[in-house]
Design a protein around this motif. Structure first.
Motif, PDB file in Angstrom:
ATOM      1  N   ASP A 318      76.136  85.983  28.406  1.00 48.97           N
ATOM      2  CA  ASP A 318      76.048  87.710  28.209  1.00 48.97           C
ATOM      3  C   ASP A 318      74.290  87.565  27.499  1.00 48.97           C
ATOM      4  OD1 ASP A 318      75.492  90.285  27.886  1.00 48.97           O
ATOM      5  OD2 ASP A 318      76.883  90.754  25.604  1.00 48.97           O
ATOM      6  N   ALA A 319      73.726  86.488  27.943  1.00 41.35           N
ATOM      7  CA  ALA A 319      72.549  86.538  27.941  1.00 41.35           C
ATOM      8  C   ALA A 319      71.476  87.391  28.166  1.00 41.35           C
ATOM      9  CB  ALA A 319      71.723  84.857  27.768  1.00 41.35           C
ATOM     10  N   ARG A 320      70.311  87.744  27.917  1.00 41.81           N
ATOM     11  CA  ARG A 320      69.552  89.083  28.667  1.00 41.81           C
ATOM     12  C   ARG A 320      68.171  88.499  28.850  1.00 41.81           C
ATOM     13  NH1 ARG A 320      72.404  93.775  26.489  1.00 41.81           N
ATOM     14  NH2 ARG A 320      74.608  92.551  26.582  1.00 41.81           N
ATOM     15  N   ILE A 321      68.160  87.487  29.556  1.00 40.53           N
ATOM     16  CA  ILE A 321      66.760  86.708  29.629  1.00 40.53           C
ATOM     17  C   ILE A 321      65.875  88.113  30.189  1.00 40.53           C
ATOM     18  CG2 ILE A 321      65.674  85.657  31.357  1.00 40.53           C
ATOM     19  CD1 ILE A 321      67.223  84.036  29.290  1.00 40.53           C
ATOM     20  N   LEU A 322      66.674  88.716  31.516  1.00 39.73           N
ATOM     21  CA  LEU A 322      66.075  90.385  31.928  1.00 39.73           C
ATOM     22  C   LEU A 322      67.024  91.282  31.426  1.00 39.73           C
ATOM     23  CD1 LEU A 322      65.742  89.253  35.867  1.00 39.73           C
ATOM     24  CD2 LEU A 322      63.566  89.430  34.398  1.00 39.73           C
ATOM     25  N   PRO A 323      66.581  92.586  31.812  1.00 37.57           N
ATOM     26  CA  PRO A 323      67.609  93.687  31.275  1.00 37.57           C
ATOM     27  C   PRO A 323      68.471  93.760  32.017  1.00 37.57           C
ATOM     28  CG  PRO A 323      65.188  94.421  32.160  1.00 37.57           C
ATOM     29  CD  PRO A 323      64.852  93.086  32.027  1.00 37.57           C
ATOM     30  N   VAL A 324      69.818  94.168  31.631  1.00 40.22           N
ATOM     31  CA  VAL A 324      71.231  93.918  32.219  1.00 40.22           C
ATOM     32  C   VAL A 324      71.205  95.334  33.842  1.00 40.22           C
ATOM     33  CG1 VAL A 324      73.544  94.846  32.097  1.00 40.22           C
ATOM     34  CG2 VAL A 324      72.399  93.231  30.443  1.00 40.22           C
ATOM     35  N   SER A 325      70.500  96.165  33.691  1.00 37.83           N
ATOM     36  CA  SER A 325      70.447  97.155  34.568  1.00 37.83           C
ATOM     37  C   SER A 325      69.339  95.934  35.672  1.00 37.83           C
ATOM     38  CB  SER A 325      69.425  97.779  34.202  1.00 37.83           C
ATOM     39  OG  SER A 325      67.667  98.106  33.860  1.00 37.83           O
ATOM     40  N   GLU A 326      69.036  94.936  35.624  1.00 39.14           N
ATOM     41  CA  GLU A 326      68.499  94.021  36.714  1.00 39.14           C
ATOM     42  C   GLU A 326      68.703  93.425  37.605  1.00 39.14           C
ATOM     43  OE1 GLU A 326      64.046  93.108  35.582  1.00 39.14           O
ATOM     44  OE2 GLU A 326      63.428  95.122  34.927  1.00 39.14           O
ATOM     45  N   VAL A 327      69.678  93.037  36.443  1.00 40.44           N
ATOM     46  CA  VAL A 327      70.331  91.971  36.722  1.00 40.44           C
ATOM     47  C   VAL A 327      72.134  92.245  37.430  1.00 40.44           C
ATOM     48  CG1 VAL A 327      71.736  89.585  36.028  1.00 40.44           C
ATOM     49  CG2 VAL A 327      69.316  90.252  35.378  1.00 40.44           C
ATOM     50  N   GLU A 328      72.696  93.139  36.642  1.00 42.90           N
ATOM     51  CA  GLU A 328      73.772  93.713  37.104  1.00 42.90           C
ATOM     52  C   GLU A 328      74.668  94.563  38.267  1.00 42.90           C
ATOM     53  OE1 GLU A 328      76.392  91.499  36.761  1.00 42.90           O
ATOM     54  OE2 GLU A 328      75.941  90.366  35.589  1.00 42.90           O
ATOM     55  N   GLY A 329      75.365  95.010  38.609  1.00 40.54           N
ATOM     56  CA  GLY A 329      75.838  95.981  39.352  1.00 40.54           C
ATOM     57  C   GLY A 329      76.849  95.660  39.957  1.00 40.54           C
ATOM     58  N   PRO A 330      77.232  96.944  41.225  1.00 40.65           N
ATOM     59  CA  PRO A 330      79.030  96.455  41.692  1.00 40.65           C
ATOM     60  C   PRO A 330      78.366  95.147  42.562  1.00 40.65           C
ATOM     61  CG  PRO A 330      77.888  98.985  41.486  1.00 40.65           C
ATOM     62  CD  PRO A 330      76.241  97.753  40.661  1.00 40.65           C
ATOM     63  N   ASN A 331      76.814  94.808  42.948  1.00 39.02           N
ATOM     64  CA  ASN A 331      77.273  93.886  43.991  1.00 39.02           C
ATOM     65  C   ASN A 331      76.466  92.317  42.795  1.00 39.02           C
ATOM     66  OD1 ASN A 331      77.790  95.370  46.069  1.00 39.02           O
ATOM     67  ND2 ASN A 331      76.596  95.798  46.032  1.00 39.02           N
ATOM     68  N   THR A 332      75.829  92.532  41.927  1.00 36.91           N
ATOM     69  CA  THR A 332      75.195  91.522  41.044  1.00 36.91           C
ATOM     70  C   THR A 332      74.681  90.347  42.000  1.00 36.91           C
ATOM     71  OG1 THR A 332      77.350  91.471  40.371  1.00 36.91           O
ATOM     72  CG2 THR A 332      76.348  89.477  39.373  1.00 36.91           C
ATOM     73  N   SER A 333      72.953  90.860  42.614  1.00 36.50           N
ATOM     74  CA  SER A 333      72.702  90.771  43.846  1.00 36.50           C
ATOM     75  C   SER A 333      71.895  89.343  42.767  1.00 36.50           C
ATOM     76  CB  SER A 333      72.488  91.665  44.285  1.00 36.50           C
ATOM     77  OG  SER A 333      70.957  92.515  43.147  1.00 36.50           O
ATOM     78  N   LYS A 334      71.431  89.418  41.432  1.00 42.17           N
ATOM     79  CA  LYS A 334      70.044  89.036  41.070  1.00 42.17           C
ATOM     80  C   LYS A 334      70.752  87.796  40.430  1.00 42.17           C
ATOM     81  CE  LYS A 334      66.334  92.079  41.009  1.00 42.17           C
ATOM     82  NZ  LYS A 334      65.526  92.473  40.873  1.00 42.17           N
ATOM     83  N   VAL A 335      69.969  86.624  40.595  1.00 42.82           N
ATOM     84  CA  VAL A 335      69.929  85.223  39.278  1.00 42.82           C
ATOM     85  C   VAL A 335      68.915  85.064  38.786  1.00 42.82           C
ATOM     86  CG1 VAL A 335      70.158  83.000  39.904  1.00 42.82           C
ATOM     87  CG2 VAL A 335      71.550  84.443  41.910  1.00 42.82           C
ATOM     88  N   ALA A 336      69.581  85.371  37.340  1.00 40.91           N
ATOM     89  CA  ALA A 336      68.431  85.267  35.982  1.00 40.91           C
ATOM     90  C   ALA A 336      69.295  84.322  35.204  1.00 40.91           C
ATOM     91  CB  ALA A 336      67.654  86.988  36.200  1.00 40.91           C
ATOM     92  N   ASN A 337      70.134  85.596  34.813  1.00 40.47           N
ATOM     93  CA  ASN A 337      70.626  85.577  32.995  1.00 40.47           C
ATOM     94  C   ASN A 337      71.348  84.145  33.188  1.00 40.47           C
ATOM     95  OD1 ASN A 337      69.047  87.502  32.956  1.00 40.47           O
ATOM     96  ND2 ASN A 337      71.164  89.091  31.810  1.00 40.47           N
ATOM     97  N   ALA A 338      71.625  83.329  34.118  1.00 39.49           N
ATOM     98  CA  ALA A 338      72.683  81.906  34.134  1.00 39.49           C
ATOM     99  C   ALA A 338      72.160  81.088  35.209  1.00 39.49           C
ATOM    100  CB  ALA A 338      74.127  82.424  34.341  1.00 39.49           C
ATOM    101  N   ALA A 339      71.246  81.421  35.185  1.00 42.08           N
ATOM    102  CA  ALA A 339      70.540  80.440  36.826  1.00 42.08           C
ATOM    103  C   ALA A 339      70.352  79.162  36.739  1.00 42.08           C
ATOM    104  CB  ALA A 339      68.988  80.995  36.931  1.00 42.08           C
ATOM    105  N   PRO A 340      70.729  78.962  37.054  1.00 40.39           N
ATOM    106  CA  PRO A 340      71.411  79.323  39.067  1.00 40.39           C
ATOM    107  C   PRO A 340      73.039  79.676  39.481  1.00 40.39           C
ATOM    108  CG  PRO A 340      71.891  76.487  39.022  1.00 40.39           C
ATOM    109  CD  PRO A 340      71.803  77.108  37.278  1.00 40.39           C
ATOM    110  N   LEU A 341      73.498  79.844  38.279  1.00 42.82           N
ATOM    111  CA  LEU A 341      74.412  80.535  38.513  1.00 42.82           C
ATOM    112  C   LEU A 341      74.525  82.252  38.524  1.00 42.82           C
ATOM    113  CD1 LEU A 341      77.072  79.531  35.570  1.00 42.82           C
ATOM    114  CD2 LEU A 341      76.621  78.681  38.304  1.00 42.82           C
ATOM    115  N   ARG A 342      74.810  82.440  39.838  1.00 46.55           N
ATOM    116  CA  ARG A 342      74.829  84.274  39.884  1.00 46.55           C
ATOM    117  C   ARG A 342      76.280  84.164  38.907  1.00 46.55           C
ATOM    118  NH1 ARG A 342      76.164  87.005  45.980  1.00 46.55           N
ATOM    119  NH2 ARG A 342      75.528  89.085  45.421  1.00 46.55           N
ATOM    120  N   GLY A 343      75.191  86.625  38.338  1.00 45.42           N
ATOM    121  CA  GLY A 343      76.134  87.395  37.107  1.00 45.42           C
ATOM    122  C   GLY A 343      75.989  86.917  36.080  1.00 45.42           C
ATOM    123  N   MET A 344      76.689  87.749  34.726  1.00 43.46           N
ATOM    124  CA  MET A 344      76.770  86.980  33.623  1.00 43.46           C
ATOM    125  C   MET A 344      78.099  87.707  33.537  1.00 43.46           C
ATOM    126  SD  MET A 344      73.753  90.069  32.632  1.00 43.46           S
ATOM    127  CE  MET A 344      73.923  89.905  30.592  1.00 43.46           C
TER     128      MET A 344
END
Length: 507
Positions: A318-344
């Motif tokens: 549940d790390a917040r490298i980027l704001p959750v709104s920029e990383v998560e959503g129905p499709n969890t489209s970005k890789v950031a908070n657990a990179a290289p893993l997608r999602g959180m």
């Protein structure tokens, strides 16, 4: 006369040494589960992701965290590079305790302590009440085998008024801090670990129980729980009583409040991360200090060699490298908070369910009888899958405790941690994660089989297929490219869901 005395002395010495060996061989090992809330595989300086050759690989996120105690524990023990939990806390915690997949035990969502939170289309008969009376758990089984069982920290096994609300009911002798809610009001002793009622009524009304001695003091919750754990360990050592300690930190769950002892290290990241991440990182380091303190205390008491430590997280980061709104959503489209893993946390992707897992004796010693009986290969790593529900059969094996294997979904990890070739069977296993509820991702089931991973989305009926060996970030959906593999995994998923009598969403 002197000859007879010499013979008597040598005979006495022989039997004394013989009896000491027998007694040392019969010492039951102490077991510590050191569980960290909301800590994913990337929230540490220890790498838990394998490269193409199957060896641990450091990524940029690993360089941002400081966890020297984890590094030491890993160096002396065995690290799992494909360890899984459910994507939210209560399902994982019940799985740890019971040795069952969440689809089987029915706790498929985090448990709201006040109301049934199954969701708009969630199954009405999901197990919101948590662990039921009569269910075998790690502490209840170990207590029957002569162990003192201790719970310190977060429980979250059932809602208010339920049987499992109090961990005492599921087999622990001592409970410090465990209750129905899954987050503290505050991490600060000065605030009595109570939050601002106006800001968050739930947290404000629910302080962490049994910590009154720290109210009004300048102490962080993680440290207070560590002191309580040490207090209980000392009692067991004094009485020469084998113990099971479920050291279950509330950290690093929100609220993200910095531990002032460590926050200074992370100020340099303020401009490149969300406002929450430096506090999150300081809480990770605070947790690591807790691990160090407990390991050192075991050594001071002379029981470290006979104590096995199992370190893990309860779901993805549940790390917040980027704001959750920029990383998560129905499709969890970005890789950031657990990179290289997608999602959180709460995601259907790897960042939502990959966790750190280390198994090690607190102080490795090749001459120790317990360690000879259950060796852990120092500095080793395992690429085969491990799952949180493997802890029960592993601990039962190490402690010589009987249990009903027919109701467990787990596998003993003893061969794997010893470096035995018998652990190859783990490479053939499958992992299913069933989530028929709403969160950051909604109404889905995941199946991993070897390098392949299938996701079923119930709302639109779609499927996602990934090859994790070639695409750890899950960036290329191969469902249309590999129809045969897709159908094979769909059939496997349906069979497992049916066999575990999984509760399905109403869609």
């Amino acid at each position: 006369m002197k000859k007879m005395q010499k013979i008597f002395f040598l005979t006495f010495l022989f039997w004394a040494l013989f009896l000491s060996k027998i007694l040392s061989a019969n010492v039951q090992p102490n077991i510590i589960i050191f569980l960290v809330d909301d800590m994913g595989a990337m929230d540490t300086s220890v790498p838990f992701i394998a490269d193409k050759e199957g060896r641990p690989k450091k990524y940029p996120l690993n360089e941002m965290y400081h966890t020297p105690a984890m590094e030491k524990l890993s160096a002396g023990g065995c690290r799992f590079l494909n360890a899984y939990a459910m994507s939210v806390c209560s399902p994982s915690r019940v799985s740890i305790m019971t040795g069952q997949n969440s689809a089987r035990h029915g706790v498929t969502n985090w448990i709201n302590p006040h109301r049934n939170n199954g969701g708009k289309f969630g199954p009405a008969d999901w197990n919101w009440e948590g662990i039921k009376k009569g269910t075998d758990t790690i502490p209840s089984l170990l207590r029957a085998n002569g162990y003192r069982t201790i719970h310190v920290g977060k429980a979250h096994f059932g809602p208010l008024g339920s049987y499992a609300e109090n961990p005492i009911n599921i087999g622990v002798d001592v409970n410090v801090g465990g209750c129905a809610w899954g987050q503290p009001g505050s991490y600060y002793g000065e605030k009595n670990f109570v939050g601002d009622r106006g800001q968050n009524p739930v947290r404000g009304q629910n302080p962490v129980p049994n910590l009154e001695r720290y109210f009004g003091k300048d102490i962080f919750l993680t440290d207070a729980l560590t002191l309580e754990a040490k207090r209980e360990i000392k009692k067991c050592a004094d009485e020469k009583k084998p113990f099971f300690l479920y050291m279950s930190h509330y950290a690093v769950h929100s609220p993200f409040q910095p531990d002032k002892r460590f926050i200074g290290r992370y100020g340099k990241y303020k401009s490149s991360t969300s406002k929450d991440w430096p506090a999150f990182a300081s809480m990770i380091e605070s947790m690591d200090k807790s691990l160090s303190d407990i390991l050192e205390y075991l050594d001071l008491l002379g029981i470290a060699e006979d104590t096995l430590v199992i370190f893990l997280g309860d779901n993805g980061s549940d790390a917040r490298i980027l704001p959750v709104s920029e990383v998560e959503g129905p499709n969890t489209s970005k890789v950031a908070n657990a990179a290289p893993l997608r999602g959180m946390k709460a995601s259907k992707y790897e960042g939502g369910m990959r966790i750190p897992l280390i198994v090690s004796w607190a102080k490795p010693d090749k001459l120790n009888k317990n360690q000879q009986a259950f060796p852990v290969l120092p500095g080793s790593f395992v690429n085969s899958m491990a799952v949180v529900y493997d802890l029960l059969p592993t601990i039962m094996s190490i402690t010589g405790t009987s249990y009903d294997k027919s109701i467990s979904d787990g596998e003993s990890l003893c061969d794997a941690i010893a470096g035995s070739s018998n652990s190859d069977r783990l490479s053939k296993r499958k992992f299913l994660m069933h989530y028929p509820h709403e969160h950051r991702c909604r109404y889905f089931t995941v199946l991993r089989d070897g390098d392949w991973k299938l996701i079923r989305n119930y709302e639109d009926g779609s499927y996602e297929l990934y090859n994790l060996k070639s695409d750890i970030s899950e960036s290329r959906n191969l469902a249309s490219d590999h129809p045969q593999k897709l159908n094979e995994l769909k059939s496997e998923m349906d069979e497992i869901l049916k066999s575990q009598k999984a509760k399905m969403p109403n869609l």
